[in-house]
Structures are given as C-alpha cells and as structure tokens.
Design a protein around this motif. Structure first.
Motif, PDB file in Angstrom:
ATOM      1  N   ASP A  54       0.843  -1.187   0.000  1.00  0.00           N
ATOM      2  CA  ASP A  54       0.000   0.000   0.000  1.00  0.00           C
ATOM      3  C   ASP A  54       0.883   1.243   0.000  1.00  0.00           C
ATOM      4  O   ASP A  54       2.029   1.209   0.467  1.00  0.00           O
ATOM      5  CB  ASP A  54      -0.904   0.038   1.241  1.00  0.00           C
ATOM      6  CG  ASP A  54      -2.020  -0.994   1.184  1.00  0.00           C
ATOM      7  OD1 ASP A  54      -2.355  -1.431   0.068  1.00  0.00           O
ATOM      8  OD2 ASP A  54      -2.536  -1.365   2.240  1.00  0.00           O
ATOM      9  N   GLY A  55       0.345   2.330  -0.498  1.00  0.00           N
ATOM     10  CA  GLY A  55       1.072   3.589  -0.464  1.00  0.00           C
ATOM     11  C   GLY A  55       1.085   4.136   0.951  1.00  0.00           C
ATOM     12  O   GLY A  55       0.046   4.203   1.604  1.00  0.00           O
ATOM     13  N   VAL A  56       2.254   4.509   1.445  1.00  0.00           N
ATOM     14  CA  VAL A  56       2.394   5.060   2.794  1.00  0.00           C
ATOM     15  C   VAL A  56       3.113   6.405   2.687  1.00  0.00           C
ATOM     16  O   VAL A  56       4.165   6.506   2.072  1.00  0.00           O
ATOM     17  CB  VAL A  56       3.193   4.117   3.723  1.00  0.00           C
ATOM     18  CG1 VAL A  56       3.351   4.725   5.107  1.00  0.00           C
ATOM     19  CG2 VAL A  56       2.533   2.751   3.808  1.00  0.00           C
ATOM     20  N   ILE A  57       2.484   7.435   3.286  1.00  0.00           N
ATOM     21  CA  ILE A  57       3.060   8.774   3.282  1.00  0.00           C
ATOM     22  C   ILE A  57       3.143   9.247   4.728  1.00  0.00           C
ATOM     23  O   ILE A  57       2.146   9.228   5.435  1.00  0.00           O
ATOM     24  CB  ILE A  57       2.192   9.753   2.465  1.00  0.00           C
ATOM     25  CG1 ILE A  57       2.012   9.241   1.032  1.00  0.00           C
ATOM     26  CG2 ILE A  57       2.810  11.154   2.473  1.00  0.00           C
ATOM     27  CD1 ILE A  57       1.012  10.040   0.212  1.00  0.00           C
ATOM     28  N   LEU A  68       7.773   8.942   1.760  1.00  0.00           N
ATOM     29  CA  LEU A  68       6.747   8.126   1.124  1.00  0.00           C
ATOM     30  C   LEU A  68       7.417   6.925   0.487  1.00  0.00           C
ATOM     31  O   LEU A  68       8.580   6.982   0.107  1.00  0.00           O
ATOM     32  CB  LEU A  68       5.918   8.913   0.119  1.00  0.00           C
ATOM     33  CG  LEU A  68       6.516   9.360  -1.194  1.00  0.00           C
ATOM     34  CD1 LEU A  68       5.380   9.633  -2.176  1.00  0.00           C
ATOM     35  CD2 LEU A  68       7.313  10.622  -1.024  1.00  0.00           C
ATOM     36  N   ALA A  72       3.387   4.553  -2.873  1.00  0.00           N
ATOM     37  CA  ALA A  72       2.775   5.889  -2.829  1.00  0.00           C
ATOM     38  C   ALA A  72       3.245   6.727  -4.013  1.00  0.00           C
ATOM     39  O   ALA A  72       2.452   7.478  -4.598  1.00  0.00           O
ATOM     40  CB  ALA A  72       3.098   6.589  -1.512  1.00  0.00           C
ATOM     41  N   GLU A  73       4.513   6.600  -4.374  1.00  0.00           N
ATOM     42  CA  GLU A  73       5.030   7.321  -5.543  1.00  0.00           C
ATOM     43  C   GLU A  73       4.244   6.931  -6.792  1.00  0.00           C
ATOM     44  O   GLU A  73       3.877   7.786  -7.603  1.00  0.00           O
ATOM     45  CB  GLU A  73       6.516   7.010  -5.770  1.00  0.00           C
ATOM     46  CG  GLU A  73       7.450   7.642  -4.769  1.00  0.00           C
ATOM     47  CD  GLU A  73       8.907   7.328  -5.070  1.00  0.00           C
ATOM     48  OE1 GLU A  73       9.290   7.290  -6.259  1.00  0.00           O
ATOM     49  OE2 GLU A  73       9.668   7.113  -4.115  1.00  0.00           O
ATOM     50  N   VAL A  76       0.448   8.340  -6.570  1.00  0.00           N
ATOM     51  CA  VAL A  76       0.301   9.786  -6.800  1.00  0.00           C
ATOM     52  C   VAL A  76       1.037  10.257  -8.055  1.00  0.00           C
ATOM     53  O   VAL A  76       0.857  11.387  -8.492  1.00  0.00           O
ATOM     54  CB  VAL A  76       0.729  10.641  -5.581  1.00  0.00           C
ATOM     55  CG1 VAL A  76      -0.105  10.288  -4.367  1.00  0.00           C
ATOM     56  CG2 VAL A  76       2.197  10.506  -5.288  1.00  0.00           C
ATOM     57  N   LYS A  80       9.689  10.754  -4.769  1.00  0.00           N
ATOM     58  CA  LYS A  80       9.973  11.230  -3.424  1.00  0.00           C
ATOM     59  C   LYS A  80      10.688  12.580  -3.463  1.00  0.00           C
ATOM     60  O   LYS A  80      10.362  13.496  -2.717  1.00  0.00           O
ATOM     61  CB  LYS A  80      10.826  10.199  -2.691  1.00  0.00           C
ATOM     62  CG  LYS A  80      11.074  10.504  -1.250  1.00  0.00           C
ATOM     63  CD  LYS A  80      12.044   9.557  -0.558  1.00  0.00           C
ATOM     64  CE  LYS A  80      11.995   8.161  -1.023  1.00  0.00           C
ATOM     65  NZ  LYS A  80      12.912   7.261  -0.291  1.00  0.00           N
ATOM     66  N   LEU A 150      -2.687   4.599   1.468  1.00  0.00           N
ATOM     67  CA  LEU A 150      -3.493   4.564   0.249  1.00  0.00           C
ATOM     68  C   LEU A 150      -3.495   3.135  -0.287  1.00  0.00           C
ATOM     69  O   LEU A 150      -2.451   2.621  -0.678  1.00  0.00           O
ATOM     70  CB  LEU A 150      -2.907   5.494  -0.815  1.00  0.00           C
ATOM     71  CG  LEU A 150      -2.691   6.947  -0.430  1.00  0.00           C
ATOM     72  CD1 LEU A 150      -1.818   7.653  -1.456  1.00  0.00           C
ATOM     73  CD2 LEU A 150      -4.026   7.652  -0.291  1.00  0.00           C
ATOM     74  N   ASP A 152      -4.629   1.067  -3.264  1.00  0.00           N
ATOM     75  CA  ASP A 152      -5.061   1.257  -4.647  1.00  0.00           C
ATOM     76  C   ASP A 152      -5.981   0.115  -5.069  1.00  0.00           C
ATOM     77  O   ASP A 152      -5.568  -1.036  -5.134  1.00  0.00           O
ATOM     78  CB  ASP A 152      -3.843   1.334  -5.566  1.00  0.00           C
ATOM     79  CG  ASP A 152      -4.187   1.729  -6.982  1.00  0.00           C
ATOM     80  OD1 ASP A 152      -5.382   1.927  -7.285  1.00  0.00           O
ATOM     81  OD2 ASP A 152      -3.254   1.849  -7.793  1.00  0.00           O
TER      82      ASP A 152
END
Length: 194
Positions: A54-57, A68, A72-73, A76, A80, A150, A152
């Motif tokens: 999962d996307g982590v920010i 991130l 996450a890259e 979005v 980074k 996030l 997806d």
C-alpha cells in the motif's frame, strides 16, 4: 606571592582550556553519534516501507511530506524527491462521488478512513483508493505528525471487470447447449452434468 598566584591562575586557565577542549570534542562525538543513529533509523524505516504494497506517506505536524514509499510514488505519480517538504494537499485531491474532500477534513481528528475514493493527481491517472489517515501522538502530549495509507483498488477493479466479462461470455456460450440438453431431458426434470 603574586608570582605564585599568577602561576597558579595560569595553570588553572590551561586546565580549563583543556577541559573545554575535551568537552567540545565529546559534544561533537555525541552529536555525530545521534545523527548517525537518526540516519540508521531512517534507513530502516525506508527499507520496511519499501516492502509495504500500500502507499504510505509520513507527514510532519505541519502537514509537510517527510517520507513516502514506492507504492505511494506510483499512486500519486510523483517521486519522493519531488514531494518531500510539500504540503499533502499539493500531491493529490480526493473525491467522494463529485464532492472533494479537503486535506483539513482528513487531518482534523485523530483518524479518518473512507473507502472507494477517487484520487486525482496532476501527474498520474485517477485512481480508486481506500484512504486512511492517522495522527501520530507520543503519549498524548507531543504531536508527531500523520501517517497516510493509500490502498489502490484500481487494479483490483480491472481484474474484477475482466472476470465478470469472462463469466458473462462463458455463461452466454454455455446457455445455448444447456438449453438444448434441458429440453431433451424435460421429461426427467433434472439436468445432470458430468
């Protein structure tokens, strides 16, 4: 007597300078050790984040992006290097239906979670995501920032659409032969498949 006092004061000044020098060297060493430890911890955290799908920010308490992960890259559509230090609201917009969810809304409380939101980014195609934002607080006193996750769903929905399409086609292809078999076995009332 005055010469003895001056000599003694000179010795004390020398010792004081020596102790001051030792103190400064020790202070430098401690700072270098602390910086090295912080760097090592950051490296460990980035390594762990690289394996999370999962996307982590991570955001600081001022809502600026600190870190991130690769997922996450991709979500979005920015690297980074492009986003570290920027405000979270500059990375993407979230929509529930046609209603935009502002960053103030999901950063307001201790946690925020919504499923099936449309994430709109300047650099990437729109994504469907499950969105979680949690405030990080140290022992109810020190606000450390936020963590945004996030998930997806875009790829999962595409696979699901393909499966439904295949099942529809398969069912359509099977319907005609099954109808024929069903008509020929109408007197039995049971359709047997082997």
């Amino acid at each position: 007597f005055t010469d003895k006092v001056r000599l003694r004061l000179g010795e004390l000044e020398d010792k004081l300078e020596e102790k001051d020098h030792i103190f400064e060297e020790e202070k430098k060493r401690i700072i270098e050790d602390d910086q090295s430890g912080v760097y090592e911890e950051k490296e460990k955290l980035e390594y762990i984040f690289s394996y999370i799908k999962d996307g982590v920010i991570l955001l600081n308490k001022n809502r600026g992006v600190v870190l991130l992960n690769k997922a996450a890259e991709e979500i979005v559509g920015r690297s980074k290097a492009d986003v570290v230090g920027k405000q979270i609201g500059e990375l993407f917009k979230l929509f529930e239906g046609s209603q935009e969810i502002q960053a103030d809304e999901y950063l307001r409380g201790d946690s925020f979670s919504k499923k099936h939101l449309r994430l709109e980014s300047v650099s990437a195609t729109d994504k469907l995501v499950d969105f979680i934002c949690v405030r990080l607080v140290l022992i109810h006193t020190q606000d450390l920032g936020y963590i945004v996750v996030l998930h997806d769903l875009t790829g999962e929905l595409e696979v699901e659409k393909r499966q439904v399409g295949l099942l529809s086609a398969f069912a359509s292809e099977l319907r005609w032969p099954l109808e024929l078999v069903g008509e020929s076995n109408a007197e039995v009332g049971v359709l047997q498949l082997s």
